[in-house]
Scaffold this motif. Structure first.
Motif, PDB file in Angstrom:
ATOM      1  N   PHE A 106       0.852  -1.177   0.000  1.00  0.00           N
ATOM      2  CA  PHE A 106       0.000   0.000   0.000  1.00  0.00           C
ATOM      3  C   PHE A 106       0.895   1.236   0.000  1.00  0.00           C
ATOM      4  O   PHE A 106       2.062   1.162   0.389  1.00  0.00           O
ATOM      5  N   SER A 107       0.335   2.341  -0.415  1.00  0.00           N
ATOM      6  CA  SER A 107       1.136   3.562  -0.481  1.00  0.00           C
ATOM      7  C   SER A 107       0.889   4.480   0.708  1.00  0.00           C
ATOM      8  O   SER A 107       1.774   5.245   1.081  1.00  0.00           O
ATOM      9  N   SER A 108      -0.302   4.409   1.279  1.00  0.00           N
ATOM     10  CA  SER A 108      -0.585   5.281   2.425  1.00  0.00           C
ATOM     11  C   SER A 108      -1.795   4.765   3.196  1.00  0.00           C
ATOM     12  O   SER A 108      -2.629   4.024   2.666  1.00  0.00           O
ATOM     13  N   ILE A 109      -1.851   5.167   4.437  1.00  0.00           N
ATOM     14  CA  ILE A 109      -3.000   4.893   5.303  1.00  0.00           C
ATOM     15  C   ILE A 109      -3.446   6.216   5.885  1.00  0.00           C
ATOM     16  O   ILE A 109      -2.643   6.898   6.526  1.00  0.00           O
ATOM     17  N   TYR A 110      -4.702   6.568   5.682  1.00  0.00           N
ATOM     18  CA  TYR A 110      -5.163   7.860   6.176  1.00  0.00           C
ATOM     19  C   TYR A 110      -5.381   7.852   7.686  1.00  0.00           C
ATOM     20  O   TYR A 110      -4.915   8.714   8.398  1.00  0.00           O
ATOM     21  N   VAL A 111      -6.090   6.866   8.180  1.00  0.00           N
ATOM     22  CA  VAL A 111      -6.408   6.842   9.604  1.00  0.00           C
ATOM     23  C   VAL A 111      -6.229   5.438  10.143  1.00  0.00           C
ATOM     24  O   VAL A 111      -6.564   4.454   9.474  1.00  0.00           O
ATOM     25  N   MET A 112      -5.689   5.357  11.341  1.00  0.00           N
ATOM     26  CA  MET A 112      -5.611   4.084  12.056  1.00  0.00           C
ATOM     27  C   MET A 112      -6.253   4.270  13.424  1.00  0.00           C
ATOM     28  O   MET A 112      -6.151   5.349  14.022  1.00  0.00           O
ATOM     29  N   GLY A 113      -6.878   3.224  13.891  1.00  0.00           N
ATOM     30  CA  GLY A 113      -7.549   3.372  15.163  1.00  0.00           C
ATOM     31  C   GLY A 113      -7.894   2.059  15.806  1.00  0.00           C
ATOM     32  O   GLY A 113      -7.581   0.981  15.296  1.00  0.00           O
ATOM     33  N   TRP A 114      -8.543   2.179  16.936  1.00  0.00           N
ATOM     34  CA  TRP A 114      -8.946   1.039  17.738  1.00  0.00           C
ATOM     35  C   TRP A 114     -10.442   1.106  18.026  1.00  0.00           C
ATOM     36  O   TRP A 114     -10.975   2.176  18.346  1.00  0.00           O
ATOM     37  N   TYR A 115     -11.058  -0.041  17.914  1.00  0.00           N
ATOM     38  CA  TYR A 115     -12.453  -0.223  18.288  1.00  0.00           C
ATOM     39  C   TYR A 115     -12.516  -1.410  19.243  1.00  0.00           C
ATOM     40  O   TYR A 115     -11.569  -2.191  19.311  1.00  0.00           O
ATOM     41  N   ARG A 116     -13.604  -1.525  19.962  1.00  0.00           N
ATOM     42  CA  ARG A 116     -13.743  -2.659  20.868  1.00  0.00           C
ATOM     43  C   ARG A 116     -15.171  -3.179  20.866  1.00  0.00           C
ATOM     44  O   ARG A 116     -16.109  -2.446  20.571  1.00  0.00           O
ATOM     45  N   GLN A 117     -15.283  -4.447  21.195  1.00  0.00           N
ATOM     46  CA  GLN A 117     -16.595  -5.072  21.264  1.00  0.00           C
ATOM     47  C   GLN A 117     -16.654  -5.972  22.482  1.00  0.00           C
ATOM     48  O   GLN A 117     -15.909  -6.951  22.576  1.00  0.00           O
ATOM     49  N   ALA A 118     -17.531  -5.627  23.391  1.00  0.00           N
ATOM     50  CA  ALA A 118     -17.760  -6.437  24.584  1.00  0.00           C
ATOM     51  C   ALA A 118     -18.862  -7.452  24.293  1.00  0.00           C
ATOM     52  O   ALA A 118     -19.678  -7.248  23.385  1.00  0.00           O
TER      53      ALA A 118
END
Length: 120
Positions: free
Chosen positions: A28-40
């Protein structure tokens, strides 16, 4: 194809800390956003924190002040430092990469998740 691999989950006592990592690999050439999500268990997946390539960060109210998200652009890695953990933070934490640009398209990707359990 792009892969996201999370690490750093585990069992921690209330009030403790954990550091999650997520490394993106592939072509890949770029990633705009990275993040974390969670599911209980029994709940919908929810946002924890995100970090954009423009330097903007966003946190859910439930973790604001207790968590810090950061990115290492050279390693295509995102980190989530979690402090003062509570039992209600128990969930599977998923890494997300949004706006991933490859030669053919721009897509979002998810990791497989890492379990975080906060219990005494």
């Amino acid at each position: 194809q792009v892969q996201l691999v999370e690490s750093g989950g585990g069992l921690v006592q209330p009030g403790g800390s954990l550091r999650l990592s997520c490394a993106a690999s592939g072509t890949f050439s770029s990633i705009y956003v990275m993040g974390w999500y969670r599911q209980a268990p029994g709940k919908q997946r929810e946002l924890v924190a995100t970090s954009s390539s423009r330097g903007m960060t966003n946190y859910s109210d439930s973790v604001k002040g207790r968590c810090t998200i950061s990115r290492d652009y050279a390693k295509n890695t995102v980190y989530l430092e979690m402090n003062s953990l509570k039992p209600e933070d128990t969930a599977v934490y998923y890494c997300n990469a949004g706006g991933v640009r490859t030669w053919s398209d721009v897509r979002n990707y998810w990791g497989r998740g890492t379990q975080v359990t906060v219990s005494s």
